[in-house]
Design a protein around this motif. Structure first.
Motif, PDB file in Angstrom:
ATOM      1  N   TRP A 103      23.061  65.707  61.063  1.00 55.48           N
ATOM      2  CA  TRP A 103      22.196  66.186  62.138  1.00 55.48           C
ATOM      3  C   TRP A 103      21.238  67.264  61.632  1.00 55.48           C
ATOM      4  O   TRP A 103      20.042  67.234  61.912  1.00 55.48           O
ATOM      5  CB  TRP A 103      23.065  66.707  63.293  1.00 55.48           C
ATOM      6  N   VAL A 104      21.769  68.221  60.860  1.00 58.79           N
ATOM      7  CA  VAL A 104      20.900  69.298  60.333  1.00 58.79           C
ATOM      8  C   VAL A 104      19.774  68.688  59.499  1.00 58.79           C
ATOM      9  O   VAL A 104      18.612  69.087  59.612  1.00 58.79           O
ATOM     10  CB  VAL A 104      21.704  70.319  59.480  1.00 58.79           C
ATOM     11  N   ASN A 105      20.132  67.701  58.673  1.00 58.93           N
ATOM     12  CA  ASN A 105      19.125  67.064  57.817  1.00 58.93           C
ATOM     13  C   ASN A 105      17.984  66.443  58.607  1.00 58.93           C
ATOM     14  O   ASN A 105      16.874  66.304  58.100  1.00 58.93           O
ATOM     15  CB  ASN A 105      19.786  65.990  56.946  1.00 58.93           C
ATOM     16  N   LYS A 106      18.273  66.058  59.840  1.00 59.02           N
ATOM     17  CA  LYS A 106      17.235  65.408  60.659  1.00 59.02           C
ATOM     18  C   LYS A 106      16.376  66.413  61.417  1.00 59.02           C
ATOM     19  O   LYS A 106      15.397  66.034  62.054  1.00 59.02           O
ATOM     20  CB  LYS A 106      17.909  64.484  61.681  1.00 59.02           C
ATOM     21  N   GLN A 107      16.767  67.679  61.421  1.00 58.12           N
ATOM     22  CA  GLN A 107      16.014  68.665  62.198  1.00 58.12           C
ATOM     23  C   GLN A 107      14.887  69.264  61.364  1.00 58.12           C
ATOM     24  O   GLN A 107      15.156  69.889  60.340  1.00 58.12           O
ATOM     25  CB  GLN A 107      16.920  69.818  62.673  1.00 58.12           C
ATOM     26  N   PRO A 108      13.647  69.077  61.813  1.00 58.36           N
ATOM     27  CA  PRO A 108      12.567  69.716  61.054  1.00 58.36           C
ATOM     28  C   PRO A 108      12.675  71.228  61.212  1.00 58.36           C
ATOM     29  O   PRO A 108      12.999  71.710  62.284  1.00 58.36           O
ATOM     30  CB  PRO A 108      11.295  69.181  61.722  1.00 58.36           C
ATOM     31  N   GLY A 109      12.465  71.936  60.145  1.00 57.90           N
ATOM     32  CA  GLY A 109      12.493  73.399  60.250  1.00 57.90           C
ATOM     33  C   GLY A 109      13.847  74.019  59.999  1.00 57.90           C
ATOM     34  O   GLY A 109      13.984  75.237  60.028  1.00 57.90           O
ATOM     35  N   LEU A 110      14.883  73.215  59.763  1.00 57.24           N
ATOM     36  CA  LEU A 110      16.197  73.776  59.421  1.00 57.24           C
ATOM     37  C   LEU A 110      16.514  73.431  57.973  1.00 57.24           C
ATOM     38  O   LEU A 110      16.250  72.324  57.529  1.00 57.24           O
ATOM     39  CB  LEU A 110      17.324  73.181  60.290  1.00 57.24           C
ATOM     40  N   SER A 111      17.099  74.393  57.257  1.00 53.01           N
ATOM     41  CA  SER A 111      17.514  74.067  55.896  1.00 53.01           C
ATOM     42  C   SER A 111      18.798  74.795  55.516  1.00 53.01           C
ATOM     43  O   SER A 111      19.081  75.886  56.008  1.00 53.01           O
ATOM     44  CB  SER A 111      16.401  74.419  54.902  1.00 53.01           C
ATOM     45  N   PHE A 112      19.578  74.173  54.657  1.00 59.29           N
ATOM     46  CA  PHE A 112      20.806  74.790  54.146  1.00 59.29           C
ATOM     47  C   PHE A 112      20.432  75.842  53.112  1.00 59.29           C
ATOM     48  O   PHE A 112      19.484  75.652  52.354  1.00 59.29           O
ATOM     49  CB  PHE A 112      21.695  73.737  53.465  1.00 59.29           C
ATOM     50  N   ALA A 113      21.190  76.922  53.080  1.00 61.80           N
ATOM     51  CA  ALA A 113      20.866  77.970  52.112  1.00 61.80           C
ATOM     52  C   ALA A 113      22.113  78.705  51.665  1.00 61.80           C
ATOM     53  O   ALA A 113      23.178  78.606  52.289  1.00 61.80           O
ATOM     54  CB  ALA A 113      19.890  78.968  52.736  1.00 61.80           C
ATOM     55  N   ASP A 145      32.801  66.487  48.620  1.00 62.87           N
ATOM     56  CA  ASP A 145      32.311  65.103  48.691  1.00 62.87           C
ATOM     57  C   ASP A 145      31.357  64.921  49.865  1.00 62.87           C
ATOM     58  O   ASP A 145      30.297  64.299  49.732  1.00 62.87           O
ATOM     59  CB  ASP A 145      33.487  64.120  48.857  1.00 62.87           C
ATOM     60  N   VAL A 146      31.755  65.470  51.015  1.00 66.79           N
ATOM     61  CA  VAL A 146      30.906  65.362  52.204  1.00 66.79           C
ATOM     62  C   VAL A 146      29.566  66.069  51.955  1.00 66.79           C
ATOM     63  O   VAL A 146      28.489  65.521  52.226  1.00 66.79           O
ATOM     64  CB  VAL A 146      31.613  65.962  53.451  1.00 66.79           C
ATOM     65  N   ALA A 147      29.638  67.260  51.398  1.00 68.61           N
ATOM     66  CA  ALA A 147      28.413  68.036  51.139  1.00 68.61           C
ATOM     67  C   ALA A 147      27.514  67.300  50.150  1.00 68.61           C
ATOM     68  O   ALA A 147      26.287  67.260  50.308  1.00 68.61           O
ATOM     69  CB  ALA A 147      28.765  69.413  50.596  1.00 68.61           C
ATOM     70  N   PHE A 148      28.123  66.675  49.135  1.00 71.13           N
ATOM     71  CA  PHE A 148      27.351  65.942  48.131  1.00 71.13           C
ATOM     72  C   PHE A 148      26.587  64.790  48.777  1.00 71.13           C
ATOM     73  O   PHE A 148      25.399  64.602  48.535  1.00 71.13           O
ATOM     74  CB  PHE A 148      28.294  65.416  47.039  1.00 71.13           C
ATOM     75  N   SER A 149      27.278  64.044  49.629  1.00 67.84           N
ATOM     76  CA  SER A 149      26.630  62.875  50.222  1.00 67.84           C
ATOM     77  C   SER A 149      25.527  63.270  51.201  1.00 67.84           C
ATOM     78  O   SER A 149      24.624  62.486  51.466  1.00 67.84           O
ATOM     79  CB  SER A 149      27.659  61.968  50.895  1.00 67.84           C
ATOM     80  N   ARG A 150      25.582  64.467  51.725  1.00 71.52           N
ATOM     81  CA  ARG A 150      24.534  64.915  52.665  1.00 71.52           C
ATOM     82  C   ARG A 150      23.572  65.911  52.028  1.00 71.52           C
ATOM     83  O   ARG A 150      22.774  66.553  52.727  1.00 71.52           O
ATOM     84  CB  ARG A 150      25.181  65.565  53.904  1.00 71.52           C
ATOM     85  N   LYS A 159      26.411  71.514  67.761  1.00 66.72           N
ATOM     86  CA  LYS A 159      24.969  71.355  67.572  1.00 66.72           C
ATOM     87  C   LYS A 159      24.195  72.237  68.549  1.00 66.72           C
ATOM     88  O   LYS A 159      23.185  72.838  68.196  1.00 66.72           O
ATOM     89  CB  LYS A 159      24.581  69.888  67.787  1.00 66.72           C
ATOM     90  N   HIS A 160      24.724  72.315  69.780  1.00 69.83           N
ATOM     91  CA  HIS A 160      24.016  73.100  70.788  1.00 69.83           C
ATOM     92  C   HIS A 160      24.118  74.599  70.525  1.00 69.83           C
ATOM     93  O   HIS A 160      23.196  75.350  70.793  1.00 69.83           O
ATOM     94  CB  HIS A 160      24.520  72.695  72.175  1.00 69.83           C
ATOM     95  N   TYR A 161      25.239  74.997  69.962  1.00 69.10           N
ATOM     96  CA  TYR A 161      25.344  76.397  69.540  1.00 69.10           C
ATOM     97  C   TYR A 161      24.324  76.674  68.446  1.00 69.10           C
ATOM     98  O   TYR A 161      23.675  77.710  68.423  1.00 69.10           O
ATOM     99  CB  TYR A 161      26.746  76.704  69.019  1.00 69.10           C
ATOM    100  N   SER A 162      24.226  75.740  67.524  1.00 66.89           N
ATOM    101  CA  SER A 162      23.286  75.934  66.415  1.00 66.89           C
ATOM    102  C   SER A 162      21.877  76.122  66.953  1.00 66.89           C
ATOM    103  O   SER A 162      21.160  77.024  66.532  1.00 66.89           O
ATOM    104  CB  SER A 162      23.294  74.727  65.469  1.00 66.89           C
TER     105      SER A 162
END
Ligand SMILES: [Zn+2]
Length: 338
Positions: free
Chosen positions: A322-332, A32-37, A286-289
């Motif tokens: 947060w990931v969605n707001k970062q330019p240049g990052l994408s889920f894969a 559910d969380v993944a779907f909404s994001r 986030k900082h680790y990422s």
């Protein structure tokens, strides 16, 4: 574009309790969380658990678990094979609804030592065909139970190549673990976000070339001191504010053993997961990422739905946002890597 692989080992605990309901419930919340994001996840399915549910006549449990795995695929997530051979000879007790198994059969090499190479290979092939039978697709990425790949590496890699695997994700650079049933030393592996391996070079080095090679995508590890102390404080404050304004659930302990195996010695760099979320995971994630992605082009996080606590869902949602707001990052997924 830098890629983030959020991988989850879809399995129950190693303590013998038959907690499939908890697995289904936690995973459903995660989906559910993944779907909404609009996030893509990867699930490594502990295939032999499903085989055992079916074999032991737990039809409802089997059907529900299988349905959920199929649903993952329908929702655009990736499903891949996770292999825990201790299930092969596991027995279910109806009265206590619990499992008994021989812990020496925990790893692929444990099976070889006990039953010989040919038997271990044939058991693996059966598990692999079950994956195809249940879900109608082949797995392209493999993760060994307990990341236990140290011994008999050439046989396992050969087996993966024979079954047309393209990726392995069983290496955690820097990992050293010693327990009663497990002994891992991944400390010699390259500190990169991917490398090529073959039977000769083994999982922990990069010398593979030619068509018969696997690509290793290691589980992310980060050294704590690489994070700026000021950033840690800011992240901690941010989390607390999030908690106040978004009603973050309190952290509380849940049943289930945090360590599945009796590990006597263990030393490895910090691994970021949402398992049993504690403050360290929360404030630094986030900082680790960022620190990780500054040095590597792929980040592969390992987590477990079984271990999610109330705050984990909340934090996971925040992280995806947060990931969605970062330019240049994408889920894969693994199949999105080229
Ligand atoms: Zn596992």
């Amino acid at each position: 574009m830098k890629k983030i692989l959020l991988t989850f080992d879809y399995e129950i605990y190693f303590d013998g309790a038959n907690h499939f309901n908890k697995l289904i419930e936690h995973t459903s919340r995660l989906l559910d969380v993944a779907f909404s994001r609009k996030a893509k996840l990867v699930f490594f399915i502990d295939i032999l658990y499903l085989v055992k549910l079916e074999e032991s006549g737990q039809t409802d449990a089997f059907e529900n678990v299988k349905k959920q795995v199929l649903q993952m695929g329908e929702q655009g997530h990736e499903i891949q094979l996770h292999y825990h051979p201790h299930w092969i000879n596991a027995k279910h007790d109806r009265e206590t609804d619990s499992w008994t198994f021989d812990r020496t059969e925990y790893s692929f090499s444990g099976m070889i030592e006990k039953y010989g190479t040919q038997a271990a290979i044939s058991q693996f092939n059966t598990a692999n065909s079950k994956f195809i039978e249940y879900f109608g697709i082949s797995s392209s990425a493999f993760r060994a139970g307990g990341l236990s790949i140290q011994n008999n590496q050439d046989t396992l890699i050969g087996l993966l190549l024979d079954n047309r695997y393209i990726y392995d994700s069983s290496v955690m650079p820097g990992l050293r673990m010693k327990g009663k049933y497990i002994e891992n030393d991944h400390s010699g592996s390259p500190g990169k976000s991917g490398w090529l391996i073959d039977k000769k070079s083994g999982f922990f080095s990069e010398t593979g070339s030619g068509p018969q090679v696997l690509r290793e995508i290691p589980v992310m590890t980060v050294k704590a001191h690489t994070i700026n102390p000021l950033k840690r404080v800011l992240a901690s404050l941010e989390y607390r504010l999030n908690g106040i304004f978004s009603k973050a659930p309190p952290i509380r302990k849940e049943s289930g053993k945090p360590i599945d195996l009796e590990v006597k010695e263990s030393s490895y760099p910090l691994t970021i997961t949402f398992d049993k979320s504690n403050l360290r995971d929360i404030i630094l994630l986030k900082h680790y990422s960022i620190a990780y992605l500054e040095r590597n082009d792929i980040m592969c996080m390992l987590s477990h739905p079984k271990s999610f606590l109330e705050p984990s869902f909340f934090l996971f949602d925040k992280y995806l946002k947060w990931v969605n707001k970062q330019p240049g990052l994408s889920f894969a997924g693994f199949n999105d890597l080229n």
